[in-house]
Design an enzyme around this catalytic site. Structure first.
Site, PDB file in Angstrom:
ATOM      1  N   GLY A 234     -26.951 -63.907   8.636  1.00 22.21           N
ATOM      2  CA  GLY A 234     -28.340 -63.131   8.934  1.00 22.21           C
ATOM      3  C   GLY A 234     -29.349 -63.403   9.648  1.00 22.21           C
ATOM      4  O   GLY A 234     -29.617 -64.776   9.285  1.00 22.21           O
TER       5      GLY A 234
ATOM      6  N   ARG B 118     -20.669 -65.013  11.503  1.00 20.77           N
ATOM      7  CA  ARG B 118     -20.426 -65.548   9.482  1.00 20.77           C
ATOM      8  C   ARG B 118     -19.107 -66.188   8.981  1.00 20.77           C
ATOM      9  O   ARG B 118     -18.479 -65.632   7.890  1.00 20.77           O
ATOM     10  CB  ARG B 118     -20.509 -64.052   8.628  1.00 20.77           C
ATOM     11  CG  ARG B 118     -22.188 -62.845   7.969  1.00 20.77           C
ATOM     12  CD  ARG B 118     -22.301 -62.171   7.082  1.00 20.77           C
ATOM     13  NE  ARG B 118     -23.245 -61.843   7.433  1.00 20.77           N
ATOM     14  CZ  ARG B 118     -24.581 -62.676   6.374  1.00 20.77           C
ATOM     15  NH1 ARG B 118     -23.929 -63.686   6.010  1.00 20.77           N
ATOM     16  NH2 ARG B 118     -25.632 -61.701   6.694  1.00 20.77           N
TER      17      ARG B 118
ATOM     18  N   ASP C 119     -23.848 -70.262   1.696  1.00 24.20           N
ATOM     19  CA  ASP C 119     -23.242 -70.513   1.788  1.00 24.20           C
ATOM     20  C   ASP C 119     -22.772 -70.664   2.651  1.00 24.20           C
ATOM     21  O   ASP C 119     -21.822 -71.953   3.131  1.00 24.20           O
ATOM     22  CB  ASP C 119     -22.399 -68.396   2.192  1.00 24.20           C
ATOM     23  CG  ASP C 119     -22.028 -67.977   0.544  1.00 24.20           C
ATOM     24  OD1 ASP C 119     -22.078 -68.417  -0.687  1.00 24.20           O
ATOM     25  OD2 ASP C 119     -22.079 -67.157   1.016  1.00 24.20           O
TER      26      ASP C 119
ATOM     27  N   LYS D 297     -32.027 -71.554   5.666  1.00 21.83           N
ATOM     28  CA  LYS D 297     -32.524 -70.280   5.955  1.00 21.83           C
ATOM     29  C   LYS D 297     -32.056 -69.392   5.208  1.00 21.83           C
ATOM     30  O   LYS D 297     -30.534 -69.680   4.764  1.00 21.83           O
ATOM     31  CB  LYS D 297     -32.105 -70.158   8.009  1.00 21.83           C
ATOM     32  CG  LYS D 297     -31.570 -68.393   8.191  1.00 21.83           C
ATOM     33  CD  LYS D 297     -30.252 -68.269   8.557  1.00 21.83           C
ATOM     34  CE  LYS D 297     -29.787 -67.833   7.661  1.00 21.83           C
ATOM     35  NZ  LYS D 297     -28.314 -66.787   7.708  1.00 21.83           N
ATOM     36  N   THR D 298     -33.117 -67.921   5.109  1.00 19.61           N
ATOM     37  CA  THR D 298     -32.730 -66.330   4.607  1.00 19.61           C
ATOM     38  C   THR D 298     -33.552 -66.088   4.135  1.00 19.61           C
ATOM     39  O   THR D 298     -34.518 -66.317   3.775  1.00 19.61           O
ATOM     40  CB  THR D 298     -31.026 -66.122   3.924  1.00 19.61           C
ATOM     41  OG1 THR D 298     -31.428 -65.107   3.391  1.00 19.61           O
ATOM     42  CG2 THR D 298     -31.790 -67.497   2.476  1.00 19.61           C
TER      43      THR D 298
ATOM     44  N   ASP E  97     -33.821 -63.982   2.053  1.00 19.58           N
ATOM     45  CA  ASP E  97     -33.263 -63.270   0.834  1.00 19.58           C
ATOM     46  C   ASP E  97     -34.348 -64.234  -0.201  1.00 19.58           C
ATOM     47  O   ASP E  97     -34.060 -63.731  -1.305  1.00 19.58           O
ATOM     48  CB  ASP E  97     -31.430 -63.755   0.494  1.00 19.58           C
ATOM     49  CG  ASP E  97     -31.144 -62.376   1.589  1.00 19.58           C
ATOM     50  OD1 ASP E  97     -31.426 -61.928   2.186  1.00 19.58           O
ATOM     51  OD2 ASP E  97     -29.836 -62.455   1.270  1.00 19.58           O
TER      52      ASP E  97
HETATM   53  P1  FBP Z   1     -27.793 -64.494   5.026  1.00 23.32           P
HETATM   54  O1  FBP Z   1     -27.861 -64.751   3.109  1.00 23.32           O
HETATM   55  O2  FBP Z   1     -26.750 -64.529   5.608  1.00 23.32           O
HETATM   56  O3  FBP Z   1     -29.011 -64.686   5.571  1.00 23.32           O
HETATM   57  O4  FBP Z   1     -27.946 -62.715   4.947  1.00 23.32           O
HETATM   58  C1  FBP Z   1     -28.694 -62.029   4.439  1.00 23.32           C
HETATM   59  C2  FBP Z   1     -28.463 -60.683   4.863  1.00 23.32           C
HETATM   60  O5  FBP Z   1     -29.983 -59.919   5.621  1.00 23.32           O
HETATM   61  C3  FBP Z   1     -28.597 -59.964   2.986  1.00 23.32           C
HETATM   62  O6  FBP Z   1     -30.576 -59.810   2.565  1.00 23.32           O
HETATM   63  C4  FBP Z   1     -27.945 -58.810   3.914  1.00 23.32           C
HETATM   64  O7  FBP Z   1     -27.515 -57.788   2.540  1.00 23.32           O
HETATM   65  C5  FBP Z   1     -26.900 -58.908   4.492  1.00 23.32           C
HETATM   66  O8  FBP Z   1     -27.280 -60.492   5.024  1.00 23.32           O
HETATM   67  C6  FBP Z   1     -26.652 -58.606   5.290  1.00 23.32           C
HETATM   68  O9  FBP Z   1     -25.550 -58.709   5.985  1.00 23.32           O
HETATM   69  P2  FBP Z   1     -24.743 -58.320   7.169  1.00 23.32           P
HETATM   70  O10 FBP Z   1     -26.209 -58.516   8.495  1.00 23.32           O
HETATM   71  O11 FBP Z   1     -23.885 -58.445   7.502  1.00 23.32           O
HETATM   72  O12 FBP Z   1     -25.425 -56.976   8.316  1.00 23.32           O
END
Ligand code: FBP
Length: 548
Positions: free
Chosen positions: A77, A141, A172, A198-199, A201
């Site tokens: 993400g 991803r 991951d 990165k994230t 979250d």
């Molecule tokens: P990452 O763990 O890859 O940084 O993604 C975070 C996130 O934004 C989460 O908060 C959310 O649940 C998910 O990605 C949403 O995924 P997508 O971008 O596939 O809609």
């Protein structure tokens, strides 16, 4: 391309670097390290990269490094600051040896496998400095786990003269980085792999990684929006706003936003799990505040909900784990076209207890729970409308209380989900500086021949000049977890610590926030220019963790 005034101003912002990266760098190595858990299994799976020492950079003399080719991948993400990791990496590489070259693999890890790339130049990098988004090379991803993917990577690295790959990703993706580093070492390919944390979250953190990048900006964006909603709620005095926030499993984003905005209610998933709460008990705790406020004539409020909360309700967690196993690589299920058939298929394979929980859920939520997992086997919690589930359950309970004469208030609700609004925001000064430093650190680790390390920049509540840069062996963060129905080595997710200072601060204040109309904080938009106290503050989480 036409640019906004802020875009133009940000293009010339020079991110700050720690003192150790401003001139030559000397590396000091610490003691050998161990993984956080399952040491014997992790060591066995990563014989070449297990146990490496922590590395710290200190100021030294300029050195000459041989020229290297580097490939960079943005994975998962979006998170604000990704472009600055790339520009920091680019500038670092060019400074260490002007002959160094940087290639960007397009569309995430799949670009490495499909041999889709672009060579990054001054012209390209300059266009993206201090901007949000991952569009410089795109993200994806794809999970790098198959030997053929690794071997395709070797082919393109040999063809382009790439000696190192930098993977900018979450837990991951950095797990992938670790697996790749181990494989390339074992095959003696000479290709190094470095990760960057990165994230949005905030769940990729530990003693050496104080925060993942993007968390700061994303939380500030959501907090601005929550503050605006609170001001509206306090003005109109007629709505309860149910606000679900991204963050996947961990509640760091929700907790940080609560600390920044002081809402009436904030759910922390980790607490729900620790108390073994059922969905009903969770709803009761919300209803109690709604009724108390109504008794004081306050038929409005704000409630923050972490998107992953249902995974932390023990019975739901069990149900989701069973669903994960049932749905793992299940072509039979995917071929069923009718949603009733899918529901029956699942029900007939669940344990009795989970089948009861599943059957009691509103149909829409039950269906959302069986949507495709992401490539890493995670439930896509961003697609589960938990805020609507909670509203529906609150309405049922409040109607009952009304019928019994114990509640006389009004309950009009508005639901929100904030996630995508913040993931590509223009990085705050903190994220702009932090990301640039992470990229620059990666350039040094590569030039020093390191592999299997994550770029680490610490001491983040101090001025950037005093930040401590270096590398952390990725194996140090790993443990064994069940994924797609199998035990796999993965980086341990950092959840909210219930004995940590940010949560303790929240607990000490939540009662006051629940009942008051005057506790709301209105953080306003991110400021990029102005006094330090408005434009250079780290998150409240970092400040409290560092006792500042
Ligand atoms: P990452 O763990 O890859 O940084 O993604 C975070 C996130 O934004 C989460 O908060 C959310 O649940 C998910 O990605 C949403 O995924 P997508 O971008 O596939 O809609």
């Amino acid at each position: 391309m036409k640019k906004s005034p802020l875009q133009l101003a940000r293009a010339s912002y020079q991110p700050k670097l720690p003192a150790s990266l401003q001139k030559g760098v000397v590396l000091t190595a610490g003691e050998p390290t161990e993984s956080v858990a399952n040491q014997a299994q992790i060591q066995q799976l990563f014989p070449n990269t297990y146990g490496m020492p922590l590395i710290k950079f200190e100021q030294g003399e300029d050195k000459e490094y041989p020229a290297v080719g580097v490939g960079v991948i943005l994975s998962g993400g979006q998170a604000p600051g990704g472009h600055n990791v790339v520009s920091g990496l680019y500038d670092g590489l060019k400074r260490l040896n002007p002959k160094n070259r940087l290639f960007g693999f397009l569309g995430g890890p799949q670009g490495l496998v499909d041999h889709k790339y672009v060579e990054l130049t001054d012209e390209i990098v300059d266009e993206y400095r201090n901007t949000g988004g991952f569009d410089i090379i795109g993200s994806g991803r794809t999970k790098l786990e198959e030997k053929y993917q690794f071997d395709r990577g070797i082919e393109i690295c040999k063809a382009l003269g790439i000696n190192a790959i930098v993977i900018i990703g979450g837990d991951d993706s950095n797990t992938n980085a670790c697996v790749l580093a181990e494989y390339y070492l074992q095959k003696e390919t000479g290709i190094q792999v470095i990760g960057c944390p990165k994230t949005i979250d905030g769940d990729l953190k530990n003693e050496m990684i104080e925060t993942s990048f993007g968390f700061d900006t994303a939380c500030k964006v959501y907090s601005e929006l929550i503050g605006n909603i609170q001001r509206d709620a306090n003005s109109a005095k007629k709505y309860w706003h149910f606000i679900r926030l991204m963050g996947r499993s961990a509640s760091h984003i929700t907790l940080e936003c609560a600390l920044q905005t002081q809402p009436n209610i904030c759910i922390i998933s980790e607490e729900v799990e620790a108390k073994g709460m059922t969905l009903n008990q969770l709803v009761d705790s919300i209803v109690k505040v709604v009724v108390d406020r109504a008794n004081h004539g306050l038929n409005f409020g704000t409630i923050l909900i972490p998107e992953g909360v249902i995974e932390f309700v023990p019975a739901m967690k069990k149900l989701i784990a069973e669903l994960n196993d049932i749905l793992a690589n299940n072509t039979e299920f995917n071929l069923l076209l009718n949603s009733d058939e899918k529901r029956e298929y699942v029900r007939s394979r669940l344990s009795e207890e989970s089948c009861g929980v599943y059957s009691d859920l509103p149909v829409a939520i039950a269906r959302q729970l069986t949507l495709d997992r992401d490539p890493h086997g995670n439930v896509q919690v961003s697609r589960i409308e938990t805020e609507k589930l909670l509203i529906e359950m609150c309405v049922t309970k409040l109607n009952r209380l009304k019928a019994a004469g114990t509640y006389k208030g009004k309950f009009s609700t508005v639901n929100h989900f904030f996630g995508y609004e913040g993931r590509c925001a223009t990085p705050s000064n903190f994220d702009a500086d932090y990301c640039y430093s992470l990229g620059y650190t990666a350039a040094v680790l590569i030039s020093e021949g390191k592999t299997g390390y994550m770029s680490s920049v610490r001491n983040l509540t101090a001025p950037a000049e005093e930040w401590i840069a270096g590398g952390v062996p990725i194996t140090m963060m790993m443990n064994m977890e069940r994924r797609h129905g199998e035990m796999k080595p993965v980086i341990q997710k950092a959840l909210v610590q219930l004995d940590g200072e940010p949560f303790k601060y929240f607990v000490a204040h939540r009662e006051e926030w629940a009942n008051s109309t005057t506790s709301y904080l209105y953080p306003g938009p991110i400021q990029y220019y102005g006094p330090d106290c408005v434009c250079n503050q780290p998150t409240r989480t970092l400040a409290l963790e560092h006792q500042k």
